[in-house]
Design a protein around this motif. Structure first.
Motif, PDB file in Angstrom:
ATOM      1  N   UNK A   1      -0.487   0.892   7.144  1.00 37.15           N
ATOM      2  CA  UNK A   1       0.710   0.063   7.177  1.00 37.15           C
ATOM      3  C   UNK A   1       0.643  -1.028   8.222  1.00 37.15           C
ATOM      4  N   UNK A   2      -0.372  -0.966   9.097  1.00 36.87           N
ATOM      5  CA  UNK A   2      -0.592  -2.050  10.059  1.00 36.87           C
ATOM      6  C   UNK A   2       0.138  -1.917  11.374  1.00 36.87           C
ATOM      7  N   UNK A   3       1.134  -1.003  11.451  1.00 36.65           N
ATOM      8  CA  UNK A   3       1.842  -0.817  12.715  1.00 36.65           C
ATOM      9  C   UNK A   3       2.512   0.552  12.704  1.00 36.65           C
ATOM     10  N   UNK A   4       2.749   1.097  13.879  1.00 33.66           N
ATOM     11  CA  UNK A   4       3.257   2.457  14.012  1.00 33.66           C
ATOM     12  C   UNK A   4       4.586   2.673  13.287  1.00 33.66           C
ATOM     13  N   UNK A   5       5.444   1.665  13.307  1.00 31.37           N
ATOM     14  CA  UNK A   5       6.768   1.815  12.704  1.00 31.37           C
ATOM     15  C   UNK A   5       6.716   1.822  11.176  1.00 31.37           C
ATOM     16  N   UNK A   6       5.538   1.552  10.612  1.00 24.92           N
ATOM     17  CA  UNK A   6       5.406   1.592   9.156  1.00 24.92           C
ATOM     18  C   UNK A   6       5.441   3.023   8.635  1.00 24.92           C
ATOM     19  N   UNK A   7       5.269   4.003   9.510  1.00 20.45           N
ATOM     20  CA  UNK A   7       5.257   5.409   9.111  1.00 20.45           C
ATOM     21  C   UNK A   7       6.619   6.026   9.423  1.00 20.45           C
ATOM     22  N   UNK A   8       7.338   6.412   8.379  1.00 16.06           N
ATOM     23  CA  UNK A   8       8.628   7.082   8.547  1.00 16.06           C
ATOM     24  C   UNK A   8       8.397   8.587   8.473  1.00 16.06           C
ATOM     25  N   UNK A   9       8.529   9.245   9.604  1.00 13.22           N
ATOM     26  CA  UNK A   9       8.323  10.692   9.643  1.00 13.22           C
ATOM     27  C   UNK A   9       9.634  11.394   9.320  1.00 13.22           C
ATOM     28  N   UNK A  10       9.941  11.464   8.052  1.00 13.57           N
ATOM     29  CA  UNK A  10      11.189  12.082   7.608  1.00 13.57           C
ATOM     30  C   UNK A  10      11.061  12.487   6.146  1.00 13.57           C
ATOM     31  N   UNK A  11      11.977  13.302   5.701  1.00 12.22           N
ATOM     32  CA  UNK A  11      11.980  13.720   4.310  1.00 12.22           C
ATOM     33  C   UNK A  11      12.396  12.562   3.414  1.00 12.22           C
ATOM     34  N   UNK A  12      11.774  12.473   2.268  1.00 13.05           N
ATOM     35  CA  UNK A  12      12.128  11.448   1.288  1.00 13.05           C
ATOM     36  C   UNK A  12      13.608  11.527   0.937  1.00 13.05           C
ATOM     37  N   UNK A  13      14.159  12.737   0.976  1.00 11.49           N
ATOM     38  CA  UNK A  13      15.566  12.942   0.610  1.00 11.49           C
ATOM     39  C   UNK A  13      16.527  12.175   1.519  1.00 11.49           C
ATOM     40  N   UNK A  14      16.074  11.822   2.717  1.00 14.32           N
ATOM     41  CA  UNK A  14      16.961  11.174   3.691  1.00 14.32           C
ATOM     42  C   UNK A  14      16.800   9.657   3.723  1.00 14.32           C
ATOM     43  N   UNK A  15      15.945   9.103   2.885  1.00 11.87           N
ATOM     44  CA  UNK A  15      15.627   7.678   2.950  1.00 11.87           C
ATOM     45  C   UNK A  15      16.456   6.887   1.951  1.00 11.87           C
ATOM     46  N   UNK A  16      17.009   5.777   2.399  1.00 16.74           N
ATOM     47  CA  UNK A  16      17.715   4.833   1.525  1.00 16.74           C
ATOM     48  C   UNK A  16      16.724   3.743   1.138  1.00 16.74           C
ATOM     49  N   UNK A  17      16.245   3.780  -0.090  1.00 11.99           N
ATOM     50  CA  UNK A  17      15.178   2.872  -0.519  1.00 11.99           C
ATOM     51  C   UNK A  17      15.684   1.466  -0.832  1.00 11.99           C
ATOM     52  N   UNK A  18      16.995   1.296  -0.920  1.00 11.64           N
ATOM     53  CA  UNK A  18      17.515  -0.058  -1.175  1.00 11.64           C
ATOM     54  C   UNK A  18      17.186  -1.003  -0.023  1.00 11.64           C
ATOM     55  N   UNK A  19      16.874  -0.440   1.138  1.00 11.16           N
ATOM     56  CA  UNK A  19      16.537  -1.258   2.306  1.00 11.16           C
ATOM     57  C   UNK A  19      15.316  -2.136   2.052  1.00 11.16           C
ATOM     58  N   UNK A  20      14.408  -1.666   1.185  1.00  3.03           N
ATOM     59  CA  UNK A  20      13.165  -2.403   0.932  1.00  3.03           C
ATOM     60  C   UNK A  20      13.181  -3.139  -0.409  1.00  3.03           C
ATOM     61  N   UNK A  21      14.322  -3.116  -1.084  1.00  2.00           N
ATOM     62  CA  UNK A  21      14.381  -3.798  -2.380  1.00  2.00           C
ATOM     63  C   UNK A  21      14.392  -5.313  -2.159  1.00  2.00           C
ATOM     64  N   UNK A  22      13.535  -6.023  -2.871  1.00 10.86           N
ATOM     65  CA  UNK A  22      13.535  -7.487  -2.816  1.00 10.86           C
ATOM     66  C   UNK A  22      12.971  -8.018  -4.126  1.00 10.86           C
ATOM     67  N   UNK A  23      12.806  -9.306  -4.211  1.00  6.36           N
ATOM     68  CA  UNK A  23      12.379  -9.927  -5.463  1.00  6.36           C
ATOM     69  C   UNK A  23      10.868 -10.088  -5.566  1.00  6.36           C
ATOM     70  N   UNK A  24      10.139  -9.616  -4.559  1.00  2.00           N
ATOM     71  CA  UNK A  24       8.684  -9.771  -4.598  1.00  2.00           C
ATOM     72  C   UNK A  24       8.062  -8.691  -5.475  1.00  2.00           C
ATOM     73  N   UNK A  25       6.772  -8.820  -5.692  1.00  2.00           N
ATOM     74  CA  UNK A  25       6.051  -7.844  -6.512  1.00  2.00           C
ATOM     75  C   UNK A  25       5.795  -6.599  -5.680  1.00  2.00           C
ATOM     76  N   UNK A  26       6.581  -5.569  -5.921  1.00  3.19           N
ATOM     77  CA  UNK A  26       6.504  -4.331  -5.148  1.00  3.19           C
ATOM     78  C   UNK A  26       6.109  -3.182  -6.059  1.00  3.19           C
ATOM     79  N   UNK A  27       5.265  -2.311  -5.551  1.00  2.00           N
ATOM     80  CA  UNK A  27       4.944  -1.094  -6.302  1.00  2.00           C
ATOM     81  C   UNK A  27       5.272   0.118  -5.435  1.00  2.00           C
ATOM     82  N   UNK A  28       5.578   1.212  -6.096  1.00  2.00           N
ATOM     83  CA  UNK A  28       5.833   2.491  -5.443  1.00  2.00           C
ATOM     84  C   UNK A  28       4.705   3.431  -5.818  1.00  2.00           C
TER      85      UNK A  28
END
Length: 340
Positions: A41-68
């Motif tokens: 991810x290029x930097x330490x903060x790119x790693x979220x050490x938490x359960x997927x259940x607690x993450x709000x993914x709308x934070x990363x939604x944008x109009x660019x070409x994104x894959x999951x």
């Protein structure tokens, strides 16, 4: 975006395929630290050490070409679960069944495409209803889905590891075609059709054979089945003992043990699947009659030579064994990117 990232096998594959990892979500502390040690991810903060259940993914939604990308925990769908009666398994209610969380991530992130990975047995009759529901719900969100059963050995990985991938493309009219394999089993000439032969483990792990890489845990000489192990031919398992001439030792009824019991590597053949939590006599063993070393296991999973792992020996084995082989991940992610 990578979820259920583990030690980063699929992430390394994605990077090698030309993607940029924006964020990884992984709740295991050792695996999360492994991701940080290797700067995924290029930097330490790119790693979220938490359960997927607690993450709000709308934070990363944008109009660019994104894959999951990601592979939810596979324990509910593992072959080991087949020993449990179907009416007691409760796959849909198993708290480790994170397919719903993967779909929530898709719904909130709305990526251009997604790559889902899991064990082959997710398509077993016991599990197929849950899997088909996953596909139905993804398609209802506007994703054309392609299901592909891959053997990593068919893509140049020195390991026979079967996995199911789902490619999802948002707004596509039709599912995308399957990836084209590059290798095949030379023992089945009728299947070669111009493919390269499967790759043996020898060239991948030879560099780690010296004393410099020796581990205390590799020594099996004082174990219960060491006498049997040293007589198993390279590339074979416990069943071969019954057919040996001039052998004085225990033999075992075919089918009386798990198929990977006393399984030994052959340098010119792919390894069997690397397990996350192998028993003491579960292979693959080295043809030198010892257990495999960490860099050898990592090399069979095609991690880079300089990849670092956090945690104790048991944790590292689990991280590596749970990972997608990096080379296989690269092929799958590149195929997805090409079809967006």
């Amino acid at each position: 975006m990578s979820i259920f990232s583990g030690a980063g096998g699929l992430d390394i594959g994605a990077i090698n395929a030309g993607a940029q990892i924006v964020v990884c979500v992984e709740n295991d502390p050792d695996a999360a630290q492994t991701l940080r040690l290797n700067n995924i991810g290029g930097h330490q903060s790119a790693v979220l050490e938490k359960s997927v259940e607690t993450v709000d993914f709308t934070h990363w939604r944008d109009d660019s070409e994104t894959i999951l990308i990601g592979g939810p925990p596979c324990q509910p769908f593992s072959k080991n679960g087949y020993w449990v009666k179907n009416d007691n398994r409760l796959i849909a209610g198993d708290p480790r069944n994170m397919l719903g969380q993967y779909l929530r991530a898709v719904s909130e992130l709305q990526p251009t495409g997604f790559l889902f990975e899991n064990v082959e047995s997710i398509r077993h009759p016991t599990n197929i209803a849950v899997f088909e529901r996953f596909l139905h719900d993804a398609e209802a969100m506007g994703y054309a889905c392609t299901v592909y059963r891959a053997n990593s050995a068919d893509f140049g990985v020195p390991q026979k590891r079967k996995r199911v991938f789902v490619f999802g493309i948002r707004g596509a009219k039709n599912p995308i075609p399957h990836p084209h394999k590059t290798h095949s089993d030379p023992g089945k000439p009728e299947l070669m059709n111009g493919f390269a032969p499967h790759v043996g483990v020898g060239s991948f792990i030879k560099k780690y054979s010296g004393q410099r890489y020796a581990e205390p845990q590799e020594d099996a000489s004082n174990g219960t089945y060491y006498h049997e192990l040293i007589h198993v031919p390279a590339g074979k398992n416990y069943i071969a003992l019954s057919g040996l001439d001039n052998y004085s030792g225990r033999t075992f009824r075919a089918g009386g043990r798990f198929w990977n019991f006393l399984q030994k590597l052959h340098p010119e053949e792919p390894a069997i699947t690397i397990a996350a939590q192998p028993g003491p006599w579960v292979g693959p063993f080295h043809w030198d009659n010892r257990r495999l070393r960490v860099p050898e296991v990592a090399a069979i999973q095609t991690f880079p030579d300089d990849y670092k792992f956090a945690g104790n020996r048991r944790s590292i084995q689990k991280q590596i064994g749970n990972a997608v082989p990096c080379l296989l991940g690269e092929v799958m992610v590149r195929h997805l990117l090409e079809k967006l």
